[in-house]
Structures are given as structure tokens and as C-alpha cells.
Design a protein around this motif. Structure first.
Motif, PDB file in Angstrom:
ATOM      1  N   LEU A 397      11.431  -1.483  -5.789  1.00 19.50           N
ATOM      2  CA  LEU A 397      11.020  -2.480  -5.088  1.00 19.50           C
ATOM      3  C   LEU A 397       9.900  -2.147  -4.578  1.00 19.50           C
ATOM      4  CD1 LEU A 397      11.384  -4.414  -2.163  1.00 19.50           C
ATOM      5  CD2 LEU A 397      12.496  -2.238  -0.837  1.00 19.50           C
ATOM      6  N   GLY A 398       9.472  -0.833  -4.097  1.00 14.74           N
ATOM      7  CA  GLY A 398       8.047  -0.604  -4.109  1.00 14.74           C
ATOM      8  C   GLY A 398       7.014  -0.645  -4.611  1.00 14.74           C
ATOM      9  N   LEU A 399       7.075  -0.327  -6.615  1.00 12.16           N
ATOM     10  CA  LEU A 399       6.566  -1.038  -7.308  1.00 12.16           C
ATOM     11  C   LEU A 399       6.136  -2.375  -7.345  1.00 12.16           C
ATOM     12  CD1 LEU A 399       4.539  -0.457  -9.484  1.00 12.16           C
ATOM     13  CD2 LEU A 399       6.808   0.015 -11.338  1.00 12.16           C
ATOM     14  N   SER A 400       7.204  -2.907  -7.091  1.00 10.18           N
ATOM     15  CA  SER A 400       6.501  -4.377  -6.930  1.00 10.18           C
ATOM     16  C   SER A 400       5.814  -5.051  -6.282  1.00 10.18           C
ATOM     17  CB  SER A 400       7.862  -5.553  -6.910  1.00 10.18           C
ATOM     18  OG  SER A 400       9.005  -5.224  -5.877  1.00 10.18           O
ATOM     19  N   ILE A 401       6.648  -3.992  -4.633  1.00  7.35           N
ATOM     20  CA  ILE A 401       5.545  -5.012  -3.596  1.00  7.35           C
ATOM     21  C   ILE A 401       4.215  -4.188  -3.691  1.00  7.35           C
ATOM     22  CG2 ILE A 401       4.743  -4.052  -1.072  1.00  7.35           C
ATOM     23  CD1 ILE A 401       8.018  -4.143  -0.826  1.00  7.35           C
ATOM     24  N   LEU A 402       3.557  -2.840  -4.693  1.00 10.02           N
ATOM     25  CA  LEU A 402       2.647  -2.359  -5.308  1.00 10.02           C
ATOM     26  C   LEU A 402       1.813  -3.226  -5.471  1.00 10.02           C
ATOM     27  CD1 LEU A 402       2.997   1.382  -4.012  1.00 10.02           C
ATOM     28  CD2 LEU A 402       2.287  -0.231  -2.758  1.00 10.02           C
ATOM     29  N   VAL A 403       2.699  -3.417  -6.829  1.00 12.65           N
ATOM     30  CA  VAL A 403       1.954  -4.514  -7.785  1.00 12.65           C
ATOM     31  C   VAL A 403       1.845  -5.700  -7.332  1.00 12.65           C
ATOM     32  CG1 VAL A 403       2.396  -5.325  -9.948  1.00 12.65           C
ATOM     33  CG2 VAL A 403       2.910  -3.862  -9.679  1.00 12.65           C
ATOM     34  N   THR A 404       1.995  -6.611  -6.665  1.00 13.87           N
ATOM     35  CA  THR A 404       1.448  -7.884  -5.644  1.00 13.87           C
ATOM     36  C   THR A 404       0.054  -7.101  -4.661  1.00 13.87           C
ATOM     37  OG1 THR A 404       3.750  -8.552  -5.473  1.00 13.87           O
ATOM     38  CG2 THR A 404       2.872  -9.169  -3.878  1.00 13.87           C
ATOM     39  N   MET A 405       0.166  -6.111  -3.805  1.00 14.84           N
ATOM     40  CA  MET A 405      -0.803  -5.604  -3.426  1.00 14.84           C
ATOM     41  C   MET A 405      -2.149  -5.577  -3.515  1.00 14.84           C
ATOM     42  SD  MET A 405      -2.344  -5.100   0.023  1.00 14.84           S
ATOM     43  CE  MET A 405      -1.044  -5.937   0.531  1.00 14.84           C
ATOM     44  N   PHE A 406      -1.290  -4.732  -5.097  1.00 15.68           N
ATOM     45  CA  PHE A 406      -2.959  -4.874  -5.754  1.00 15.68           C
ATOM     46  C   PHE A 406      -3.453  -5.871  -6.815  1.00 15.68           C
ATOM     47  CE2 PHE A 406      -3.716  -4.268 -10.503  1.00 15.68           C
ATOM     48  CZ  PHE A 406      -5.119  -3.428 -10.192  1.00 15.68           C
ATOM     49  N   GLY A 407      -2.436  -6.935  -7.525  1.00 10.77           N
ATOM     50  CA  GLY A 407      -2.566  -8.052  -7.615  1.00 10.77           C
ATOM     51  C   GLY A 407      -3.734  -9.190  -6.663  1.00 10.77           C
ATOM     52  N   THR A 408      -3.466  -8.657  -5.254  1.00 12.07           N
ATOM     53  CA  THR A 408      -4.045  -9.902  -4.154  1.00 12.07           C
ATOM     54  C   THR A 408      -5.350  -8.863  -4.126  1.00 12.07           C
ATOM     55  OG1 THR A 408      -1.734 -10.073  -3.905  1.00 12.07           O
ATOM     56  CG2 THR A 408      -3.850 -10.347  -2.064  1.00 12.07           C
ATOM     57  N   ALA A 409      -5.888  -7.670  -4.194  1.00 10.88           N
ATOM     58  CA  ALA A 409      -6.826  -6.947  -3.720  1.00 10.88           C
ATOM     59  C   ALA A 409      -7.653  -7.304  -5.145  1.00 10.88           C
ATOM     60  CB  ALA A 409      -6.756  -5.343  -3.312  1.00 10.88           C
ATOM     61  N   SER A 410      -7.260  -7.045  -6.422  1.00  5.47           N
ATOM     62  CA  SER A 410      -8.152  -7.013  -6.979  1.00  5.47           C
ATOM     63  C   SER A 410      -8.621  -8.755  -7.781  1.00  5.47           C
ATOM     64  CB  SER A 410      -7.057  -7.200  -8.910  1.00  5.47           C
ATOM     65  OG  SER A 410      -6.273  -5.299  -8.107  1.00  5.47           O
ATOM     66  N   ALA A 411      -7.935  -9.548  -7.076  1.00  5.22           N
ATOM     67  CA  ALA A 411      -8.294 -10.422  -7.327  1.00  5.22           C
ATOM     68  C   ALA A 411     -10.042 -10.985  -6.571  1.00  5.22           C
ATOM     69  CB  ALA A 411      -7.413 -12.273  -7.135  1.00  5.22           C
ATOM     70  N   GLY A 412      -9.065 -10.918  -5.293  1.00  8.87           N
ATOM     71  CA  GLY A 412     -10.729 -10.609  -4.349  1.00  8.87           C
ATOM     72  C   GLY A 412     -11.716 -10.453  -4.976  1.00  8.87           C
TER      73      GLY A 412
END
Length: 493
Positions: A397-412
Motif C-alpha cells: 500500500l505504502g509503495l503504491s501511494i509513494l510512487v503516485t506522489m513521486f510521479g505527480t511531483a516528478s511530472a510537475g
């Protein structure tokens, strides 16, 4: 010797989650994996391991823990051998899934064996301290072992190495570990099927979310079906005379709080190792071997934290170490949010890792003791399986949430860095970017570090939540302290 056998098995199972990570590029080249399918070398193990933990824990209670333990170890050995000999991607993925089955049988049984092998009090506290240190530090040791084996031998040895270790464990077990008392009864087939299928779908949903996003139709469908099946599992367990997971375990606020804390901590720990591995190899340009060595101090400090907690638990009880451990882990992760492209290992990574590791060592030994405290002997396997399952689901669960946060911040951040790159790039660099779509350093490093820092912010929140649960939910009773000192409190084993 009994503790060495049990701890060796747990180390073998836990480090196998990360030992393969460093070998992934070599596996891809050797067996011609596509980039999309490569992640399933890890996920195939995670899926079966997480899905079968409840079943594996309960099987030991009914059939006999030593017997089930040896079977799980030998199955793990066979799967490791088949994986090392794999000639194509399908064979390797099947072997990794079988490894997960063996791990799910052996891991909760090994924890339950500590409860039945060691006398309650200081002796069992020390044993749990070693077990907790291995459980928490095994991921870092896996990264180091993977780096050494890939650098000096071949990627196949990250699997072959389990064969001699597992065989030694299987041979030593009958000599040093006594068979536990069997508690035969009707095996809860419906509960076993619904728990396994529900857990597999839940873990798969988290894996899918990390890869394809939370709105992906298959992700949503996996979660929806998992919720339905797990609800059915709860219904079945409430009516079963001999449930695979006695739901009364959740009636104890300390045990329920312990599972919530483990869920939060595992979410942070899995993410920390994942993103720091990316950072040290991609931004700091560490080789696989050097990356593995970089994480070695974490294992050492986790052992220190676990040893300190196990020695002082009889005096102060587990709650102070749960709270302090959560706060230390949160502080370490908050410190890691400051990393950027100018960071160095000694100046920006080592210190936060040590603070985080010390907190995790304190936490894991306290959580392990609390989860199995006041549990009837015939249900320790089920309690162990539930704790392991909580850790595995929390990590996914944590890794999926953190990957999502990582992807959002990286895209910006990528939007800014692409503009900066195009304003300075020459014709050849522009052409290469148009062809590959990948930014070169230092622009790519800026994108990565921005995403990693954002992920660490969320991971710090997870550990802060764990500290708050420990502070407001956990209650240490005089009988708990008495058991930790070696006396027999009310309801003691």
C-alpha cells in the motif's frame, strides 16, 4: 542454535524481497524481459507471499509448526533452484511465485516457533529482538548481498545462494527445534480460500496502482473484488468454530493498535529503501556493489535499536519504544526530504538513515512482542501470520501511494526542467531528447530528487501516524510488564 536456525530462515525470506532488485537490469538482458514485465520479477514473489501468509500461519497451528516450517523452507529452496536455472521469463516468474508460497509458509511459522521454543521473559525478549532486527534489516542486507553477487558472480546467484542456506536450515531444524503441540481440528477451507484470494487481489491492486495509477480499471476492479471477498472472509470467520484467523484478536486494543502501527511503518520502510536505492544509483552514481554497501549501516543500527529495546522492555514496557521509535523514524524521513542534486552520501543520506534505522529497530521488537502477547499457544501461528500479512500489505500500500506522489511531483518538476534544458541545449541534444524523451543529467537528476523528496514527505507522515497510534491507543498493563520480566501475568502463555 534454535534462534540461529529461525533467524536464518527469516533473513533468507526477507532479503529475497530486495536481493533481486539490484540484479534486475542483468535479468532483463539475460532473459529478454520487456521493461513493463520486469517489475513482475519482484511482484510475483510479493503477490504470493502476501496472499498466503494467513494460511501459512494457521497451518502451523494445526499440522505442527516444525513440520510446516521445514516444508516451507524446502519449497523455498526448490523454487530458488528452479529460478536460478530459468531459461526464459515465464520460468523465472513461476519460480518467483513458488518462492513466495514457500516464504509465506515458513515466515509466520518461524515467528510462532519463537513463542513455543523460548521461555517467556528476558530469554524470549532477546529472541524477539534478534528476530525483529532480522525482519527490519533484511531488506538492507538483501541490497548488499545482491550487489556482491551480481558484481562478483552472476545474477543467477541471487537465487542459487538460497539453496545451501535453506538446506542447512532444513537439516538443522529437527536437531535444535522441538515440534510444537498439534491442535488438530477441521481446517477452515472456506476461510483459507477467501483470505488467500482476497489478500492476493488486495496486494495485486496496490501493485497495479503503483504501475498504472489509481484510476486504472483493473486497479479499481481488483480493489472492489478484494473488498467483497474479504468482507465474505470476515463473515465466514465470525461463524466458523475453528477460524483460520480468530477475529477476537482485534478485540484487544493493544493488538489492534499494533497491527495499525505495523501497517504504517511498513508503508514507510518499503518506500524508503525503494527511493533511496534510486537516488544513490541514479543521482550519486553508485555501482550496485557500492549501493549495497551504502545500506549496510542501516542493518547495524536496526540491530542496535532492537537490542536496546529488548533489554529495557521489562523495565519500561513496549509503549515508550513504540512512541520514540515512530518519532525517530519520522525525523529521519523528514531529514531525507532535504536531499537534492548537490547532496552527498555522508552529508545528506547516512545520518537520516541511521536515525530512521534506530527507530525501526525499537519499533519492530516492541510490535512483535505486543502482537503475540497474551495469545493462546494454539493461536500463535495465526497471530504471527496476521502480523506478517499486515507488514506485507502495508508495504505494498505504502509503495503504491509513494510512487503516485513521486510521479505527480516528478511530472510537475519535469515541465520546468524541460524548458530549462531546451533553452540551453544544442541541436544534437535537442534531437536526442526528441528521440528518447529522456532528459540528461543534471536536469534528469532534478526531476528525480524532486519526486523522491515528495515521497519522503508522505513516508514521514506514515511514521508520525504510527507514533500517534502508539501514544493514544497502546496501553501497557502491569501484567504485560510481569510477563516481560519472566513472571506469569493474567492470561499469560
Amino acid at each position: 542454535m534454535a534462534l540461529l536456525v529461525i533467524a536464518s530462515c527469516q533473513l533468507m525470506v526477507v532479503l529475497d524481497i530486495t536481493i533481486v532488485n539490484i540484479a534486475l537490469p542483468h535479468i532483463q538482458n539475460s532473459l529478454h524481459f520487456s521493461t513493463t514485465n520486469l517489475s513482475w520479477v519482484v511482484n510475483a514473489y510479493t503477490l504470493t507471499f502476501g496472499g498466503l501468509l494467513l494460511l501459512g500461519g494457521r497451518a502451523g497451528d494445526i499440522i505442527g509448526r516444525r513440520r510446516v516450517f521445514v516444508f516451507g523452507v524446502l519449497l523455498f529452496v526448490l523454487a530458488s533452484l528452479l529460478g536460478g536455472l530459468a531459461q526464459n521469463s515465464g520460468q523465472l516468474l513461476a519460480a518467483r511465485a513458488l518462492q513466495g508460497v514457500g516464504g509465506a509458509i515458513a515466515s509466520p511459522t518461524s515467528l510462532a516457533l519463537i513463542s513455543t521454543t523460548f521461555k517467556e521473559g528476558p530469554e524470549r525478549n532477546r529472541a524477539f529482538g534478534v528476530f525483529a532486527a532480522v525482519s527490519a534489516g533484511g531488506s538492507a542486507i538483501g541490497l548488499l548481498a545482491g550487489g556482491l553477487l551480481v558484481e562478483w558472480l552472476d545474477w543467477r546467484w541471487v537465487l542459487f545462494v538460497n539453496v545451501p542456506i535453506g538446506l542447512l536450515i532444513a537439516l538443522a531444524t529437527p536437531k535444535w527445534i522441538k515440534e510444537s503441540e498439534r491442535h488438530p481440528g477441521n481446517f477452515d477451507i472456506t476461510g483459507a480460500l477467501t483470505s488467500t484470494l482476497g489478500m492476493v487481489l488486495l496486494v495485486y491492486g496496490f501493485i497495479r496502482a503503483a504501475q498504472d495509477g489509481w484510476s486504472d480499471p483493473l486497479t479499481v476492479a481488483s480493489f472492489a473484488v478484494a473488498v467483497v471477498i474479504l468482507a465474505l472472509f470476515v463473515f465466514v470467520e465470525r461463524r466458523s468454530r475453528q477460524p483460520i484467523t480468530p477475529l477476537r484478536m482485534f478485540a484487544d486494543r493493544n493488538r489492534a493498535g499494533t497491527y495499525a502501527i505495523m501497517l504504517s511503518l511498513a508503508a514507510a520502510m518499503f518506500g524508503m529503501f525503494f527511493f533511496l536505492t534510486l537516488f544513490v544509483q541514479n543521482v550519486l552514481d553508485f555501482s550496485p556493489l557500492r549501493a549495497g554497501l551504502a545500506f549496510l549501516p542501516v542493518s547495524a543500527i536496526i540491530a542496535v535499536g532492537a537490542g536496546l529495546a529488548s533489554q529495557l522492555l521489562p523495565r519500561y514496557g513496549p509503549k515508550p519504544f513504540m512512541v520514540t521509535g515512530g518519532l525517530l523514524a519520522a525525523a529521519g524521513l523528514a531529514w531525507l526530504t532535504l536531499t537534492d542534486v548537490h547532496s552527498t552520501y555522508l552529508g545528506s543520506v547516512l545520518g537520516p538513515m541511521l536515525v530512521f534505522g534506530l527507530g525501526m529497530g525499537m519499533e519492530f521488537v516492541s510490535l512483535t512482542l505486543m502482537a503475540l502477547s497474551d495469545v493462546p499457544v494454539h493461536e500463535t501461528g495465526a497471530a504471527s501470520g496476521l502480523l506478517n500479512a499486515t507488514q506485507q500489505v502495508g508495504g505494498s500500500l505504502g509503495l503504491s501511494i509513494l510512487v503516485t506522489m513521486f510521479g505527480t511531483a516528478s511530472a510537475g518538476e519535469a515541465e520546468k526542467q524541460v524548458s530549462a534544458f531546451l533553452s540551453q541545449a544544442g541541436p544534437a541534444e535537442r534531437l536526442r531528447f526528441q528521440r528518447t524523451g529522456e532528459l540528461p543529467p543534471p536536469w534528469a537528476d532534478q526531476v528525480l530528487t524532486s519526486g523522491v523528496s515528495a515521497a519522503f514527505v508522505v513516508a514521514a507522515v506514515f511514521t508520525a501516524v504510527a507514533a500517534l497510534v502508539a501514544l493514544f491507543v497502546i496501553q501497557v498493563r502491569p501484567s504485560d510488564i510481569e510477563r516481560l520480566k519472566g513472571g506469569v501475568g493474567p492470561g499469560g502463555l
